[in-house]
Design an enzyme around this catalytic site. Structure first.
Site, PDB file in Angstrom:
ATOM      1  N   GLN A  55       0.838  -1.204   0.000  1.00 38.65           N
ATOM      2  CA  GLN A  55       0.000   0.000   0.000  1.00 38.65           C
ATOM      3  C   GLN A  55       0.870   1.250   0.000  1.00 38.65           C
ATOM      4  O   GLN A  55       1.539   1.541   0.998  1.00 38.65           O
ATOM      5  CB  GLN A  55      -0.892  -0.005   1.253  1.00 38.65           C
ATOM      6  CG  GLN A  55      -1.823   1.186   1.341  1.00 38.65           C
ATOM      7  CD  GLN A  55      -2.526   1.240   2.687  1.00 38.65           C
ATOM      8  OE1 GLN A  55      -1.904   1.141   3.723  1.00 38.65           O
ATOM      9  NE2 GLN A  55      -3.838   1.410   2.659  1.00 38.65           N
ATOM     10  N   GLY A  56       0.864   1.990  -1.092  1.00 39.08           N
ATOM     11  CA  GLY A  56       1.648   3.225  -1.185  1.00 39.08           C
ATOM     12  C   GLY A  56       0.748   4.434  -1.016  1.00 39.08           C
ATOM     13  O   GLY A  56       0.439   5.141  -1.988  1.00 39.08           O
ATOM     14  N   SER A  96       0.865   6.581   2.334  1.00 39.93           N
ATOM     15  CA  SER A  96       1.551   7.594   3.148  1.00 39.93           C
ATOM     16  C   SER A  96       2.781   8.144   2.462  1.00 39.93           C
ATOM     17  O   SER A  96       3.470   7.442   1.726  1.00 39.93           O
ATOM     18  CB  SER A  96       1.974   6.991   4.485  1.00 39.93           C
ATOM     19  OG  SER A  96       0.887   6.405   5.132  1.00 39.93           O
ATOM     20  N   SER A 144       4.439  -1.120   4.073  1.00 38.77           N
ATOM     21  CA  SER A 144       4.633  -2.477   4.597  1.00 38.77           C
ATOM     22  C   SER A 144       4.815  -3.455   3.453  1.00 38.77           C
ATOM     23  O   SER A 144       4.136  -3.360   2.424  1.00 38.77           O
ATOM     24  CB  SER A 144       3.423  -2.902   5.433  1.00 38.77           C
ATOM     25  OG  SER A 144       3.175  -1.971   6.463  1.00 38.77           O
ATOM     26  N   GLU A 196     -10.082  -1.515   5.343  1.00 36.61           N
ATOM     27  CA  GLU A 196      -8.958  -1.607   6.268  1.00 36.61           C
ATOM     28  C   GLU A 196      -9.436  -1.528   7.716  1.00 36.61           C
ATOM     29  O   GLU A 196      -8.996  -2.271   8.568  1.00 36.61           O
ATOM     30  CB  GLU A 196      -7.973  -0.464   5.968  1.00 36.61           C
ATOM     31  CG  GLU A 196      -6.769  -0.440   6.893  1.00 36.61           C
ATOM     32  CD  GLU A 196      -5.654   0.470   6.372  1.00 36.61           C
ATOM     33  OE1 GLU A 196      -5.951   1.381   5.598  1.00 36.61           O
ATOM     34  OE2 GLU A 196      -4.505   0.233   6.758  1.00 36.61           O
TER      35      GLU A 196
HETATM   36  C1  LIG Z   1       3.563  -0.435  11.385  1.00 34.06           C
HETATM   37  C2  LIG Z   1       3.058   0.549  10.393  1.00 34.06           C
HETATM   38  C3  LIG Z   1       2.747   0.121   9.118  1.00 34.06           C
HETATM   39  C4  LIG Z   1       2.282   1.025   8.175  1.00 34.06           C
HETATM   40  N1  LIG Z   1       2.041   0.559   6.916  1.00 34.06           N
HETATM   41  C5  LIG Z   1       1.675   1.434   5.953  1.00 34.06           C
HETATM   42  C6  LIG Z   1       1.521   1.018   4.610  1.00 34.06           C
HETATM   43  O1  LIG Z   1       1.688  -0.153   4.295  1.00 34.06           O
HETATM   44  N2  LIG Z   1       1.192   1.906   3.677  1.00 34.06           N
HETATM   45  C7  LIG Z   1       0.974   3.210   3.988  1.00 34.06           C
HETATM   46  O2  LIG Z   1       0.624   3.959   3.100  1.00 34.06           O
HETATM   47  N3  LIG Z   1       1.116   3.668   5.260  1.00 34.06           N
HETATM   48  C8  LIG Z   1       1.480   2.807   6.240  1.00 34.06           C
HETATM   49  N4  LIG Z   1       1.650   3.248   7.539  1.00 34.06           N
HETATM   50  C9  LIG Z   1       1.523   4.686   7.802  1.00 34.06           C
HETATM   51  C10 LIG Z   1       0.393   5.105   8.713  1.00 34.06           C
HETATM   52  O3  LIG Z   1      -0.824   5.064   8.035  1.00 34.06           O
HETATM   53  C11 LIG Z   1       0.748   6.489   9.234  1.00 34.06           C
HETATM   54  O4  LIG Z   1       1.874   6.354  10.060  1.00 34.06           O
HETATM   55  C12 LIG Z   1      -0.370   7.133  10.020  1.00 34.06           C
HETATM   56  O5  LIG Z   1      -1.459   7.423   9.201  1.00 34.06           O
HETATM   57  C13 LIG Z   1       0.099   8.397  10.735  1.00 34.06           C
HETATM   58  O6  LIG Z   1       0.758   9.272   9.902  1.00 34.06           O
HETATM   59  P1  LIG Z   1       2.191   9.860  10.310  1.00 34.06           P
HETATM   60  O7  LIG Z   1       3.041   8.717  10.695  1.00 34.06           O
HETATM   61  O8  LIG Z   1       2.638  10.752   9.249  1.00 34.06           O
HETATM   62  O9  LIG Z   1       1.944  10.689  11.634  1.00 34.06           O
HETATM   63  P2  LIG Z   1       1.401  12.198  11.702  1.00 34.06           P
HETATM   64  O10 LIG Z   1       0.237  12.342  10.793  1.00 34.06           O
HETATM   65  O11 LIG Z   1       2.522  13.148  11.543  1.00 34.06           O
HETATM   66  O12 LIG Z   1       0.893  12.243  13.207  1.00 34.06           O
HETATM   67  C14 LIG Z   1       1.755  12.487  14.321  1.00 34.06           C
HETATM   68  C15 LIG Z   1       0.879  12.719  15.552  1.00 34.06           C
HETATM   69  O13 LIG Z   1       0.031  13.841  15.336  1.00 34.06           O
HETATM   70  C16 LIG Z   1      -1.315  13.476  15.523  1.00 34.06           C
HETATM   71  N5  LIG Z   1      -2.168  14.205  14.575  1.00 34.06           N
HETATM   72  C17 LIG Z   1      -1.969  14.405  13.251  1.00 34.06           C
HETATM   73  N6  LIG Z   1      -3.009  15.055  12.701  1.00 34.06           N
HETATM   74  C18 LIG Z   1      -3.891  15.266  13.706  1.00 34.06           C
HETATM   75  C19 LIG Z   1      -5.181  15.870  13.787  1.00 34.06           C
HETATM   76  N7  LIG Z   1      -5.812  16.388  12.723  1.00 34.06           N
HETATM   77  N8  LIG Z   1      -5.780  15.900  14.992  1.00 34.06           N
HETATM   78  C20 LIG Z   1      -5.175  15.373  16.088  1.00 34.06           C
HETATM   79  N9  LIG Z   1      -3.986  14.787  16.077  1.00 34.06           N
HETATM   80  C21 LIG Z   1      -3.354  14.727  14.893  1.00 34.06           C
HETATM   81  C22 LIG Z   1      -1.364  11.988  15.248  1.00 34.06           C
HETATM   82  O14 LIG Z   1      -2.479  11.364  15.875  1.00 34.06           O
HETATM   83  C23 LIG Z   1      -0.053  11.538  15.827  1.00 34.06           C
HETATM   84  O15 LIG Z   1      -0.205  11.376  17.221  1.00 34.06           O
HETATM   85  C24 LIG Z   1       2.115   2.378   8.502  1.00 34.06           C
HETATM   86  C25 LIG Z   1       2.413   2.802   9.801  1.00 34.06           C
HETATM   87  C26 LIG Z   1       2.896   1.911  10.735  1.00 34.06           C
HETATM   88  C27 LIG Z   1       3.228   2.415  12.102  1.00 34.06           C
END
Ligand SMILES: Cc1cc2nc3c(=O)[nH]c(=O)nc-3n(C[C@H](O)[C@H](O)[C@H](O)COP(=O)(O)OP(=O)(O)OC[C@H]3O[C@@H](n4cnc5c(N)ncnc54)[C@H](O)[C@@H]3O)c2cc1C
Lengths: 291, 377
Positions: B121-122, B124, B156, B239
């Site tokens: 899944q691409g 993020s 992932s 999902e």
């Molecule tokens: C193990 C793992 C596997 C993953 N696999 C995939 C994958 O296969 N494909 C893929 O595309 N993505 C994948 N992801 C990505 C995942 O979907 C993102 O990490 C997630 O959506 C959060 O985005 P971020 O990491 O950029 O954090 P951020 O968006 O930067 O968030 C950081 C913090 O800020 C808070 N925050 C952000 N916006 C708000 C808001 N509007 N209100 C309140 N709080 C907020 C968040 O809750 C968090 O606590 C994976 C993540 C993990 C940990």
């Protein structure tokens, strides 16, 4: 598997809600608070006539002939409306105590260290000798302490959990309504995440408790009932507290119905005995095959 | 309101149980967590067995209840989890089934079901996580191709994937939710670089994916151009809606094992710990009931799982973390030994409140879409 309310169950729930809105609406609630300690006999008979107490009594014995899930839905509505009185004891006595089914008799039962509505009841189940009145925190539930408590039946625990669920549903609703209209800093407070997230957690707790309570109503199994009890207590008590927070100063007033939900929810958490007993039983269950 | 299964459903359960009893003993040994080609082969091999036995399409071909039974029984029997097939079976497959053309369904669905191809899944990007619609990876149209440049992160299984469900910006001028498209990108196309990222659990579970002028045929677009956000919402509802069912069953098993371990090592005598396990029993029992409730609702409404999935995901992701924290207290100092059971699970459970939409984002969804509270500014 159709683990959703059936059409007639929905209708029953709506019907009970209507009856309660008619015979115990906001004015009746206020009146009861202003004149505490007195049970409204007319209301009791009206509930009897509506089938509230005879709901699970077989038709052959003059009852409505419905099951535990329907009783749970009715008690959920009672909890939602903050209906006062020894509802659970009277409902469970229908068929055994003359007049209970029709609401002619008010029945209370000695519970875990406490008796509700002792002086207003016509029939007391259990040994209330040595009962001492106390100044009850819930203005709508007179209480006595008893030296010797009695075990509480699983059905009473489940119906109490249903009342807790109704209360949790109501306080979530009140919080959301308020958060939509009350404005501060030029916008509805519900647009602030701190408030929004309180409300979201209220819903999550309520819906999780709902699944647990309804499942226990379907299975009537002890572990399901303990589960329902723990989840519903949590949803009701924390829901009321969060609702208070969302209402700010207004939440802290006597005028606003919220404190009545919180106080009754506290009281109900004691009906089934300490929560730790439920936890112990559920822990022990983990060591059995059926867990 | 009932919890009874139909005779057909019970028959399905019995047949599946019987088949699992025969199939599982001949399973090859599980590869080590760091052996990615081995894990790919193992997961695809299991999918192939399911395919040959007629169970492969249970994730999107069967009724929600049958799927529930499938996940319950396979987990109870200790069968392999979807693993590397996760994205294909649970996201991309159902999305293509719902939104793809007949040709696209014929091209991509059978290999997923047969266990021939792995998807990733691409979605993020470094600057588009919670705010997914802020994604910047560009796709410029050139004849019959899109030419894609940008980068993805936290992907992932990227290392072993054949295909990627890729979100790209096809109209940079449009409002941010409007200019996105959903593409199926072959992972062996020139211009793709995968750089594994090490997780806090120590393994390379996900990766960065760099895209430099990668050519993806326009025919690989699922849904209309610039309509990718809507398609994405379909993907995300799968999902969040049904992906965790098997895990709840697994958590209940872990809880029983924890109780057994506590009995053995004497910590059961600590009433506080015992009651914590009792409360967790209530928690996971309730989550199982909530699952049955949601599945019944999906069954009766006949559609894509609703936002109720967010309610479940919120509660479940925290409960799972509490479960493994309790496990650490059962283990005592041994909880610091990576070779003990549950220790790695404790580490990976930390991702549950982040991945697939953080708890904060789920609360926004519950508050705005279910409770109707106003959107924040
Ligand atoms: C193990 C793992 C596997 C993953 N696999 C995939 C994958 O296969 N494909 C893929 O595309 N993505 C994948 N992801 C990505 C995942 O979907 C993102 O990490 C997630 O959506 C959060 O985005 P971020 O990491 O950029 O954090 P951020 O968006 O930067 O968030 C950081 C913090 O800020 C808070 N925050 C952000 N916006 C708000 C808001 N509007 N209100 C309140 N709080 C907020 C968040 O809750 C968090 O606590 C994976 C993540 C993990 C940990």
């Amino acid at each position: 598997m159709r683990f959703q309310l059936a059409e007639d169950q929905r209708a029953l729930r709506d019907g009970v809600r209507e009856v309660l809105a008619r015979c115990f609406g906001p004015e009746a609630l206020r009146a009861a608070v202003d004149d505490p300690g007195r049970l409204d006999r007319a209301l009791w008979r009206e509930l009897g006539a509506a089938g509230f107490f005879a709901l699970r009594l077989p038709e052959a014995r003059g009852g409505v002939g419905l099951g535990l899930p329907e009783a749970v839905l009715a008690f959920e509505e009672a909890g939602r409306a903050l209906l006062p009185g020894p509802l659970v004891a009277t409902h469970l006595a229908a068929g055994d105590v003359p007049g209970a089914a029709t609401g002619e008799a008010v029945v209370t039962a000695v519970g875990n260290g406490l008796v509700e509505w002792l002086t207003e009841a016509d029939v007391v189940q259990g040994d209330a000798a040595g009962a001492v009145p106390l100044r009850a925190v819930d203005p709508l539930t007179p209480l006595h302490r008893v030296p010797v408590g009695a075990p509480v039946s699983p059905l009473a625990v489940l119906l109490t959990a249903a009342e807790q669920l109704g209360s949790a549903t109501r306080t979530c609703e009140l919080a959301v309504q308020h958060a939509r209209v009350r404005e501060q800093f030029g916008q509805p407070i519900g647009a602030f995440q701190a408030v929004k997230h309180l409300c979201a957690e209220m819903l999550v707790r309520t819906e999780t408790a709902r699944a647990a309570v309804y499942a226990a109503a379907v299975t009537a199994e002890p572990a399901d009932i303990d589960t329902a009890r723990l989840l519903a207590d949590e949803a009701a008590v924390r829901g009321a507290r969060d609702c208070l927070q969302v209402h700010g100063g207004m939440g802290f007033t006597w005028e606003f119905e919220l404190h009545l939900h919180l106080k009754r929810a506290w009281l109900r958490t004691h009906r089934a005995g300490p929560a730790t007993e439920s936890e112990d039983r559920l822990a022990a269950e983990l060591l059995t095959e059926s867990a | 309101m009932d919890l009874a299964y139909t005779p057909e459903e019970e028959e399905f359960r019995a047949r599946l149980r019987e088949w699992l009893g025969r199939a599982l003993p001949s399973l090859p040994p599980k590869p080590s967590p760091d052996d990615w080609p081995g894990r790919r082969a193992y997961d695809l091999g299991w999918q192939r067995r399911l395919y040959d036995a007629g169970y492969a399409d249970v994730h999107w071909g069967a009724s929600p209840t049958v799927r529930l039974i499938f996940l319950e029984e396979t987990e109870k029997a200790g069968a392999p989890y979807v693993g590397a097939n996760f994205v294909g079976l649970l996201h991309a497959g159902p999305t293509i089934a719902a939104e793809g053309t007949a040709g696209q369904r014929d091209r991509w669905l059978p290999p997923i079901l047969r266990g021939d191809e792995v998807w990733c899944q691409g979605f993020s990007e470094p600057d588009a996580g919670s705010d997914l619609a802020a994604l910047r990876t560009r796709a410029r149209r050139d004849g019959d191709d899109y030419v894609v440049s940008g980068s993805k992160i936290w992907t992932s299984h990227a290392e072993v994937a054949d295909w990627c469900e890729l979100l790209v910006r096809t109209d940079p001028e449009a409002p941010k939710h409007r200019g996105i498209s959903w593409l199926a990108m072959p992972m062996d196309a020139p211009g793709i670089t995968v750089r594994p990222l090490r997780t806090l659990a120590g393994s390379a579970e996900f990766a960065e994916v760099f895209l430099d002028e990668v050519r993806v045929p326009v025919a690989n677009r699922v849904g209309d151009e610039n309509d990718g956000w809507r398609v994405t919402m379909v993907t995300l509802s799968f999902e969040r809606g049904t992906a965790f069912v098997g895990e709840v069953v697994a958590c209940r098993r872990v809880l029983r094992e924890l109780a057994g371990e506590a009995r053995k090592n004497g910590r059961w005598d600590d009433p506080a710990l015992r009651r914590r396990l009792g409360r967790l029993n209530a928690e996971f029992r309730a989550l199982w009931r909530l699952t049955q409730w949601n599945v019944s609702e999906a069954e009766m409404s006949g559609g894509v799982p609703g936002v109720g999935g967010s309610v479940f995901k919120l509660r479940y992701s925290h409960a799972r973390q509490e479960l493994y924290d309790a496990a650490a207290d059962v283990l005592g100092p041994e909880s610091l030994d990576l070779d003990r059971p549950w220790v790695l699970d404790r580490l990976s459970s930390l991702s549950y409140t982040i991945a697939a939409g953080t708890s904060q984002i789920q609360r926004n969804i519950v508050a705005e879409r279910i409770l109707g509270l106003p959107k924040g500014r």
